[in-house]
Structure formats: C-alpha cells, structure tokens
Design a protein around this motif. Structure first.
Motif, PDB file in Angstrom:
ATOM      1  N   GLY A   1       0.871  -0.893   0.095  1.00 12.15           N
ATOM      2  CA  GLY A   1      -0.393   0.260   0.124  1.00 12.15           C
ATOM      3  C   GLY A   1       0.733   1.066  -0.078  1.00 12.15           C
ATOM      4  O   GLY A   1       1.872   1.405   0.260  1.00 12.15           O
ATOM      5  N   SER A   2       0.179   2.474  -0.527  1.00  9.77           N
ATOM      6  CA  SER A   2       1.261   3.014  -0.413  1.00  9.77           C
ATOM      7  C   SER A   2       0.315   4.900   0.347  1.00  9.77           C
ATOM      8  O   SER A   2      -0.390   3.935   1.394  1.00  9.77           O
ATOM      9  N   GLY A   3       1.795   5.681   0.755  1.00 21.62           N
ATOM     10  CA  GLY A   3       0.871   6.552   1.985  1.00 21.62           C
ATOM     11  C   GLY A   3       1.284   6.132   3.294  1.00 21.62           C
ATOM     12  O   GLY A   3       0.745   6.817   4.150  1.00 21.62           O
ATOM     13  N   GLY A   4       2.177   5.386   3.363  1.00 24.39           N
ATOM     14  CA  GLY A   4       2.847   4.580   4.807  1.00 24.39           C
ATOM     15  C   GLY A   4       1.361   3.488   5.408  1.00 24.39           C
ATOM     16  O   GLY A   4       1.688   3.044   6.779  1.00 24.39           O
ATOM     17  N   HIS A   5       0.478   3.003   5.303  1.00 26.51           N
ATOM     18  CA  HIS A   5      -0.032   1.989   5.601  1.00 26.51           C
ATOM     19  C   HIS A   5      -0.367   1.257   4.491  1.00 26.51           C
ATOM     20  O   HIS A   5      -0.890   0.783   2.774  1.00 26.51           O
ATOM     21  N   PHE A   6      -1.101  -0.133   4.726  1.00 26.43           N
ATOM     22  CA  PHE A   6      -1.368  -1.252   4.118  1.00 26.43           C
ATOM     23  C   PHE A   6      -2.521  -0.975   3.111  1.00 26.43           C
ATOM     24  O   PHE A   6      -2.415  -0.067   2.316  1.00 26.43           O
ATOM     25  N   CYS A   7      -3.706  -1.674   4.320  1.00 26.03           N
ATOM     26  CA  CYS A   7      -5.400  -0.952   3.554  1.00 26.03           C
ATOM     27  C   CYS A   7      -6.004  -1.302   5.213  1.00 26.03           C
ATOM     28  O   CYS A   7      -5.633  -1.436   5.812  1.00 26.03           O
ATOM     29  N   SER A   8      -7.325  -0.465   5.210  1.00 27.32           N
ATOM     30  CA  SER A   8      -7.715  -0.228   6.132  1.00 27.32           C
ATOM     31  C   SER A   8      -8.906  -0.594   5.330  1.00 27.32           C
ATOM     32  O   SER A   8     -10.047  -0.666   6.416  1.00 27.32           O
TER      33      SER A   8
ATOM     34  N   ALA B   1      -1.331   0.238   8.499  1.00 29.37           N
ATOM     35  CA  ALA B   1      -2.433  -0.272   8.592  1.00 29.37           C
ATOM     36  C   ALA B   1      -3.123  -1.429   8.495  1.00 29.37           C
ATOM     37  O   ALA B   1      -2.671  -1.513   6.978  1.00 29.37           O
ATOM     38  N   ALA B   2      -2.871  -2.657   8.554  1.00 33.25           N
ATOM     39  CA  ALA B   2      -3.702  -3.710   7.944  1.00 33.25           C
ATOM     40  C   ALA B   2      -4.693  -4.015   8.382  1.00 33.25           C
ATOM     41  O   ALA B   2      -4.875  -5.536   9.960  1.00 33.25           O
ATOM     42  N   VAL B   3      -5.791  -3.579   8.152  1.00 29.35           N
ATOM     43  CA  VAL B   3      -7.280  -3.556   8.820  1.00 29.35           C
ATOM     44  C   VAL B   3      -8.673  -4.040   8.743  1.00 29.35           C
ATOM     45  O   VAL B   3      -8.749  -3.787   7.381  1.00 29.35           O
TER      46      VAL B   3
ATOM     47  N   THR C   1       6.143  -1.355  13.184  1.00 23.98           N
ATOM     48  CA  THR C   1       5.043  -0.342  13.903  1.00 23.98           C
ATOM     49  C   THR C   1       4.113  -1.093  12.920  1.00 23.98           C
ATOM     50  O   THR C   1       3.135   0.122  13.104  1.00 23.98           O
ATOM     51  N   ALA C   2       3.968  -1.510  11.929  1.00 26.82           N
ATOM     52  CA  ALA C   2       2.317  -2.050  11.621  1.00 26.82           C
ATOM     53  C   ALA C   2       2.162  -3.011  12.522  1.00 26.82           C
ATOM     54  O   ALA C   2       1.952  -3.190  13.479  1.00 26.82           O
ATOM     55  N   PHE C   3       0.609  -2.480  11.683  1.00 25.18           N
ATOM     56  CA  PHE C   3      -0.438  -3.737  13.322  1.00 25.18           C
ATOM     57  C   PHE C   3      -1.441  -4.335  11.876  1.00 25.18           C
ATOM     58  O   PHE C   3      -1.574  -3.594  11.533  1.00 25.18           O
TER      59      PHE C   3
ATOM     60  N   ASN D   1       6.811 -13.760   7.689  1.00 21.27           N
ATOM     61  CA  ASN D   1       7.195 -14.030   8.032  1.00 21.27           C
ATOM     62  C   ASN D   1       8.480 -13.174   8.286  1.00 21.27           C
ATOM     63  O   ASN D   1       9.882 -14.257   8.529  1.00 21.27           O
ATOM     64  N   GLN D   2       8.432 -11.802   8.372  1.00 17.16           N
ATOM     65  CA  GLN D   2      10.100 -11.006   8.535  1.00 17.16           C
ATOM     66  C   GLN D   2       9.691  -9.957   8.621  1.00 17.16           C
ATOM     67  O   GLN D   2       8.914  -9.406   8.064  1.00 17.16           O
ATOM     68  N   LEU D   3       9.982  -9.951   9.788  1.00 14.57           N
ATOM     69  CA  LEU D   3       9.731  -8.748  10.577  1.00 14.57           C
ATOM     70  C   LEU D   3      11.262  -7.621   9.854  1.00 14.57           C
ATOM     71  O   LEU D   3      12.445  -7.707  10.223  1.00 14.57           O
ATOM     72  N   THR D   4      10.293  -6.275   9.591  1.00  6.81           N
ATOM     73  CA  THR D   4      11.661  -5.528   9.228  1.00  6.81           C
ATOM     74  C   THR D   4      11.015  -3.542  10.595  1.00  6.81           C
ATOM     75  O   THR D   4      10.738  -3.867  10.671  1.00  6.81           O
ATOM     76  N   SER D   5      12.568  -2.876   9.682  1.00  3.65           N
ATOM     77  CA  SER D   5      12.861  -1.693  10.095  1.00  3.65           C
ATOM     78  C   SER D   5      10.902  -0.968   9.359  1.00  3.65           C
ATOM     79  O   SER D   5      10.969  -1.201   8.327  1.00  3.65           O
ATOM     80  N   GLU D   6      10.824   0.048  10.131  1.00  2.00           N
ATOM     81  CA  GLU D   6       9.868   1.224   9.396  1.00  2.00           C
ATOM     82  C   GLU D   6      10.044   1.044   7.927  1.00  2.00           C
ATOM     83  O   GLU D   6      11.713   1.556   7.639  1.00  2.00           O
ATOM     84  N   GLY D   7       9.751   1.189   6.908  1.00  2.00           N
ATOM     85  CA  GLY D   7       9.768   1.780   5.953  1.00  2.00           C
ATOM     86  C   GLY D   7      10.497   0.807   4.910  1.00  2.00           C
ATOM     87  O   GLY D   7      10.997   0.261   3.266  1.00  2.00           O
TER      88      GLY D   7
END
Length: 265
Positions: free
Chosen positions: A67-74, A113-115, A133-135, A186-192
């Motif tokens: 997703g764009s803009g710092g979020h996956f999908c609301s 956000a992926a909610v 930082t995702a949730f 599967n893999q946790l990363t830093s933000e971005g």
C-alpha cells in the motif's frame, strides 16, 4: 467559538492501483492513501485486473501486494459501502483476491494498518513481510459486520485459536511483532522496509522452478484440512507430472554439475 472541522482529505491523483515490474515480480500498490487505501468498487476492479495480469503473463512468477502512504489497507470503504455494498469481484472475493485461486506466490508487504478487509487480503497471501510499527486487526464486530472474506475462516488456522478468537470477538489490534512471534509474519523489518524485504523474499522464491513452485502452492491449498489419505489422493495427480518435466531434468543436472539451474517458465 468551536473550531472549524478539518477539511476532508482530498483524493490522491492518479490510478487507485499502481503496478510495476521488477525482475519477474509484479508489485501491486494500493493507492488511495487519503483513506488508508480503503477498498471501493473501483479499487477492487483494479486489483483484480492486476492479479489477472500476474496470472496470465509467464514472465511474471511472483506478486507483491503493498500500500501507499505508509499504510497497507484499512479494509472496505465504509463511506462507499451503503451505496456500493461489499467490493467483491465476481466469485473471487474482496478485491478479486480473498476467494480467488491465484496459482503464483503472492507476498504481502505491510506498513502501518492492515485491518478489516485489509487484514483479509494479507491472509489471502502466501507470505508476509511487515514493518515493526505495522498492526493488524479485524474490527468488523465493532461496525455491526462480520469478517466474512477470510478473517473468521482463516485466522484461527494461522494463530493460536484463543488469540484468534480474541481478535475476532473484541476487535483488538495485533501488533506486527506479536504476529511475527506466532508465525503470521515471515519477516519483521524496520519501518519503511517491508517492500524491500518482500522483494528479497520474492527473489528467493524465483531461484527455484516456477512450475514446481506453482504445483507446491496448489497442493498446500487443495489439501488443507484433509486427512493424510485424502490429502495424498489429491496431491499425487498434481505432483506426479512434475517429475517428468524438463524442469525436473534441469534441476537434477544442475545439482550434479554444480551450477545454478536455468529454469523455463
């Protein structure tokens, strides 16, 4: 004096879904950042078109959804819902994905956000990378709705049942770090960095026979929940032809000749 209400965010210019090709991977980017990439009918049709492109083109072997803009999908666009209904595409589910039978591996790269339906898109993917930082979350019960596009069906098989039930029944969020601890990520990363990790994961998949990868994915999907005897009965007609392919010969020769295999799509 009461402060004036903040103006509604303006729609982002350009297409609601952006696709890009990189080394045999199709990157599918949800692009409604002003609403955290909420899914309306227009976006659903565009995602479905991108997935159709992924399936149809033999030069593409892996898809990455982000997703764009710092979020996956609301999730589903609740403002559009009273008029449009749930943005499903034919019999392929939300955004043409949650009930589809995509033959090629699909990786979710999650920031922010992926909610709701966004989480259900993640659950429909094969692999997941996520920023720390995702949730995730399934807040449908708080909206008088049901997580009917894979949330209630898939989540109890991906997390410990009690944790899955807590998320489904209380609408509580799930931090990406906790999801990773339970194997959902599967893999946790830093933000971005979730997309970079997804592309690296795609490259690892692409190192192997595209045909064998597709058949393996289908076996896993089609035998889910079956007893061993029934699962082998489903698997064997799918796997047996692979042993007679040019890819099987090439893989064996490459191993004995100590060289990288040269796969054909």
């Amino acid at each position: 004096m009461e402060p004036a209400p903040a103006p509604a965010p303006a729609p982002a210019p350009g297409p609601v879904v952006v696709t890009a090709r990189q080394d045999g991977t199709l990157i599918i980017t949800l692009n409604r950042p002003h609403v955290r990439n909420a899914i309306d009918r227009h976006m659903a049709a565009a995602v479905d078109a991108a997935l159709t492109e992924l399936e149809a083109d033999p030069a593409l072997t892996v898809g990455v959804l982000t997703g764009s803009g710092g979020h996956f999908c609301s999730g589903m666009d609740l403002k559009a819902f009273p008029v449009e209904g749930v943005p499903v595409v034919a019999d392929r589910g939300l955004a043409g994905l949650t009930r589809a039978r995509i033959s090629k591996p699909l990786i979710a790269a999650v920031e922010g956000a992926a909610v709701a339906g966004g989480f259900e898109l993640v659950l429909a993917c094969d692999l997941v990378t996520a920023a720390d930082t995702a949730f995730f979350g399934l807040p449908e019960v708080a909206r008088g709705l049901v997580a009917a596009e894979g949330g209630a069906v898939r989540l109890p098989g991906r997390l410990p049942r009690q944790l899955a039930m807590e998320l489904l029944l209380t609408a509580a969020p799930l931090p990406a770090a906790t999801a990773a601890q339970h194997g959902l990520v599967n893999q946790l990363t830093s933000e971005g960095k979730a997309l970079d990790a997804a592309l690296a994961l795609a490259a690892r998949v692409q190192a192997h026979s595209p045909e064998a990868v597709r058949v393996t994915k289908r076996i896993v999907r089609d035998t889910q929940g079956l007893a061993d005897s029934a699962a082998f009965a489903v698997q064997d007609p799918l796997s047996a032809p692979v042993f007679a392919t040019a890819s099987a010969v090439e893989g064996s020769r490459a191993f004995t000749e100590k060289r990288p295999p040269r796969w054909r799509a």
